[in-house]
Design an enzyme around this catalytic site. Structure first.
Site, PDB file in Angstrom:
ATOM      1  N   VAL A 146      38.386  34.004  37.772  1.00 17.29           N
ATOM      2  CA  VAL A 146      38.083  32.808  38.456  1.00 17.29           C
ATOM      3  C   VAL A 146      39.418  32.099  39.133  1.00 17.29           C
ATOM      4  O   VAL A 146      39.188  31.782  40.357  1.00 17.29           O
ATOM      5  CB  VAL A 146      37.505  31.455  37.678  1.00 17.29           C
ATOM      6  CG1 VAL A 146      38.489  31.089  36.454  1.00 17.29           C
ATOM      7  CG2 VAL A 146      37.168  30.330  38.614  1.00 17.29           C
ATOM      8  N   ARG A 166      34.172  22.389  37.744  1.00 20.51           N
ATOM      9  CA  ARG A 166      32.913  22.528  37.178  1.00 20.51           C
ATOM     10  C   ARG A 166      33.125  22.594  35.496  1.00 20.51           C
ATOM     11  O   ARG A 166      32.452  22.296  34.769  1.00 20.51           O
ATOM     12  CB  ARG A 166      32.497  24.044  37.286  1.00 20.51           C
ATOM     13  CG  ARG A 166      31.820  24.169  38.838  1.00 20.51           C
ATOM     14  CD  ARG A 166      31.895  25.420  39.252  1.00 20.51           C
ATOM     15  NE  ARG A 166      32.699  26.272  39.351  1.00 20.51           N
ATOM     16  CZ  ARG A 166      33.158  26.860  40.700  1.00 20.51           C
ATOM     17  NH1 ARG A 166      32.658  26.308  41.865  1.00 20.51           N
ATOM     18  NH2 ARG A 166      34.486  27.372  40.783  1.00 20.51           N
ATOM     19  N   HIS A 212      45.173  33.293  25.556  1.00 20.62           N
ATOM     20  CA  HIS A 212      44.381  33.404  26.703  1.00 20.62           C
ATOM     21  C   HIS A 212      42.879  34.189  26.584  1.00 20.62           C
ATOM     22  O   HIS A 212      42.799  35.122  27.256  1.00 20.62           O
ATOM     23  CB  HIS A 212      44.889  33.893  27.990  1.00 20.62           C
ATOM     24  CG  HIS A 212      44.726  33.611  29.313  1.00 20.62           C
ATOM     25  ND1 HIS A 212      45.332  33.547  30.300  1.00 20.62           N
ATOM     26  CD2 HIS A 212      43.474  32.951  29.627  1.00 20.62           C
ATOM     27  CE1 HIS A 212      44.797  32.741  31.446  1.00 20.62           C
ATOM     28  NE2 HIS A 212      43.493  32.451  30.975  1.00 20.62           N
ATOM     29  N   ILE A 213      42.237  33.629  25.588  1.00 23.46           N
ATOM     30  CA  ILE A 213      40.812  34.052  25.305  1.00 23.46           C
ATOM     31  C   ILE A 213      39.521  33.199  25.949  1.00 23.46           C
ATOM     32  O   ILE A 213      38.802  33.329  25.422  1.00 23.46           O
ATOM     33  CB  ILE A 213      40.697  34.063  23.778  1.00 23.46           C
ATOM     34  CG1 ILE A 213      40.743  33.013  23.081  1.00 23.46           C
ATOM     35  CG2 ILE A 213      41.785  35.180  23.530  1.00 23.46           C
ATOM     36  CD1 ILE A 213      40.341  33.237  21.682  1.00 23.46           C
ATOM     37  N   SER A 234      37.700  32.806  28.364  1.00 22.35           N
ATOM     38  CA  SER A 234      36.318  33.516  28.799  1.00 22.35           C
ATOM     39  C   SER A 234      36.188  34.581  28.301  1.00 22.35           C
ATOM     40  O   SER A 234      35.136  35.503  28.452  1.00 22.35           O
ATOM     41  CB  SER A 234      36.682  33.961  30.335  1.00 22.35           C
ATOM     42  OG  SER A 234      37.404  35.056  30.493  1.00 22.35           O
TER      43      SER A 234
END
Lengths: 350, 350
Positions: free
Chosen positions: B83, B171, B314-315, B317
């Protein structure tokens, strides 16, 4: 007022500076408090209970006929700072017409919170991934599309259905389900004590208040909870009736991507079967706040050795707000009986 | 079809057996894939990009003029499976009229899930308490009324107000707020880029759809987010504009019982200031999925050394469902440009 004319209240622990003043301000009470930082010594309790009108106890204080005999016939109330009362012999209390106070409701939200936390931690491999960072191994991992991936708690547009399963469906389960709704949960299947009546109108109004589709909440048999749920929450009282309800047969029926959460009593889950299920990949992971035999759980315990098992030391109700509310309620229950008033939270022993 | 007449697509990683067939089935493509399990080698990428029409990349692949020059003037699309696009030089892409595809939306729920998980873990001392169990120290702790206690995420009858703070309100923040509502959150304060317009009607309709009181969602200055929130969620893009937005001054304004959650970009939080805040008790705890300088975070990093700091590699997503959706979207973005169709998720570079 002389010591002998005062009402004796024995506390198995100091309830801290926020709550103790509720007792200290009462000049008609003789307070005896186990003031050490360790668990209340059984011999101390047996000795000091003599002549008490009220005992305020914790889950690790067994309330049996020995203690009740030691206290003597003037004992009128046992007040436990817990929602569970498996440590109390209810028939012995009833026989002696001693009232039992406990602390339901006030810990509902704290336990529901930790149930959600453990469901997320079990799916997202939190124990394994935190260990990677804490042991300084993050630099040795390269980003890859499916590294560290686990099943998602939330529904997604491509996987729009999510089913929550509950073994036991009381207040904490309802509060947990409410928290799951904005995660996109669409179905709730629960198992209750087979001798308890069906509650179709309760379930229908719960569906409505949670904005779930009509019929989304269904009471089913234990096997169906295992087979269909993406997350199974164990939220039932302990004791003989629920011992090892979650056993090898249950775990073998679960989906490989599902997780098990136990925030009620360790005895409800068979630890060896769960360790095997995790080791052999029958289920994705587990999040436990309770383990059978706690607190005697060493680093060699089969569940502690499973990296997909996130275990907490029974901290479900351990929030500052909730413990203050629990301790306050435990004191109020004891004082109510002393003052010949109705307990705010007394258990019906009839 | 000869190699030379086919359209060259270069992938900086293998996207796995669920997604690669979308590319393999296209006989008009020449696929070049970095197939190793390690991060794609920069020299390999520069060499293999030559003649490519499409590049499919990850966050750790810098898309700069060197890479674009190496690829050559026929390059029409860069598609990143993320993203964020801080690794891409947007002016250089715009200048060459190369389109940029990215993967917003599909990871919203996965990141919102982990934001809630980290908020709970930070308040409930999950790292400290799991360590007690994992190191076999549970048997040495006795139950005591306030042992292991932390601030409660949920509102309680005696503390009915809860305020969520957001640094960045896109969002993922909306999805996180939706999940907080059944925890009893009553207020939402957010900070947005000062140059962006106010959105009173968006906020009003969000209040209504989440069943919050009118006016419960308010845009405020950064200091007020720090001062009033029980949990602060950092959910803003990285880059120069947001660098160290959460600094010592911000952290000193937070409440002692509040927690900080960062699931966006490490650069937004000053790590040294946060370590100091945790060490000196300005705030209760922190839950981080990202840390400035990652993945080069060793066990000696000041944040890793703070027991009240739960850190994940950094998990955000990293769920099976979401990563499949992200990889699929990255492929579809690339194919859309090759087929002269509109990208499902293209960034406007104009």
């Amino acid at each position: 007022m002389s010591s002998s004319s005062r009402v004796k209240v024995v506390l198995a622990c100091d309830l801290g500076p926020e709550i103790m003043p509720l007792l200290y301000e009462r000049k008609d009470l003789e307070l005896v408090v186990w003031a050490k930082d360790t668990a209340c010594d059984r011999d101390w309790l047996l000795k000091n209970a003599v002549g008490a009108t009220a005992l305020i106890v914790l889950v690790n204080n067994k309330v049996d006929s020995e203690l009740l005999d030691a206290a003597g016939p003037q004992l009128r109330v046992v007040s436990t700072m817990s929602v569970g009362y498996e440590h109390c012999n209810l028939p012995e209390l009833a026989k002696r017409q001693i009232k039992l106070g406990y602390t339901p409701d006030v810990l509902t939200d704290a336990v529901a919170d930790i149930s959600i936390m453990l469901a997320l931690m079990a799916g997202r491999n939190a124990r394994e991934t935190m260990t990677v960072v804490n042991e300084g191994k993050w630099p040795s991992y390269n980003w890859a599309p499916f590294l560290f991936c686990g099943p998602q708690l939330s529904a997604t547009p491509s996987h729009p259905k999510r089913t929550a399963g509950f073994v036991g469906f009381g207040r904490i389960a309802h509060a947990t389900l409410a928290r799951l709704v904005p995660f996109g949960f669409t179905q709730c299947l629960y198992f209750s004590n087979p001798s308890s009546p069906l509650k179709p109108s309760r379930d229908a109004s719960l569906c409505e208040s949670l904005r779930l589709a009509p019929g989304a909440i269904r009471r089913v048999d234990l096997a169906m909870v295992a087979e269909e749920s993406d997350v199974v929450f164990v939220l039932t009282p302990g004791g003989k009736e629920t011992n090892s309800l979650v056993d090898e047969a249950f775990l073998r029926k679960m989906k490989k991507t599902s997780v098990l959460v136990n925030t009620s009593r360790g005895s409800v889950v068979d630890s060896d079967a769960l360790a095997k299920a995790l080791h052999e990949g029958w289920i994705w992971g587990a999040g436990l706040d309770v383990v059978a035999g706690e607190p005697k759980i060493t680093a060699e315990h089969p569940l502690v050795r499973e990296p997909r098992c996130a275990i907490l030391p029974h901290i479900g109700s351990a929030t500052l707000e909730t413990r203050i509310d629990m301790a306050t309620l435990a004191v109020k229950n004891a004082l109510a009986v002393i003052d010949a008033e109705e307990m705010p939270a007394g258990l019906d022993l009839a």
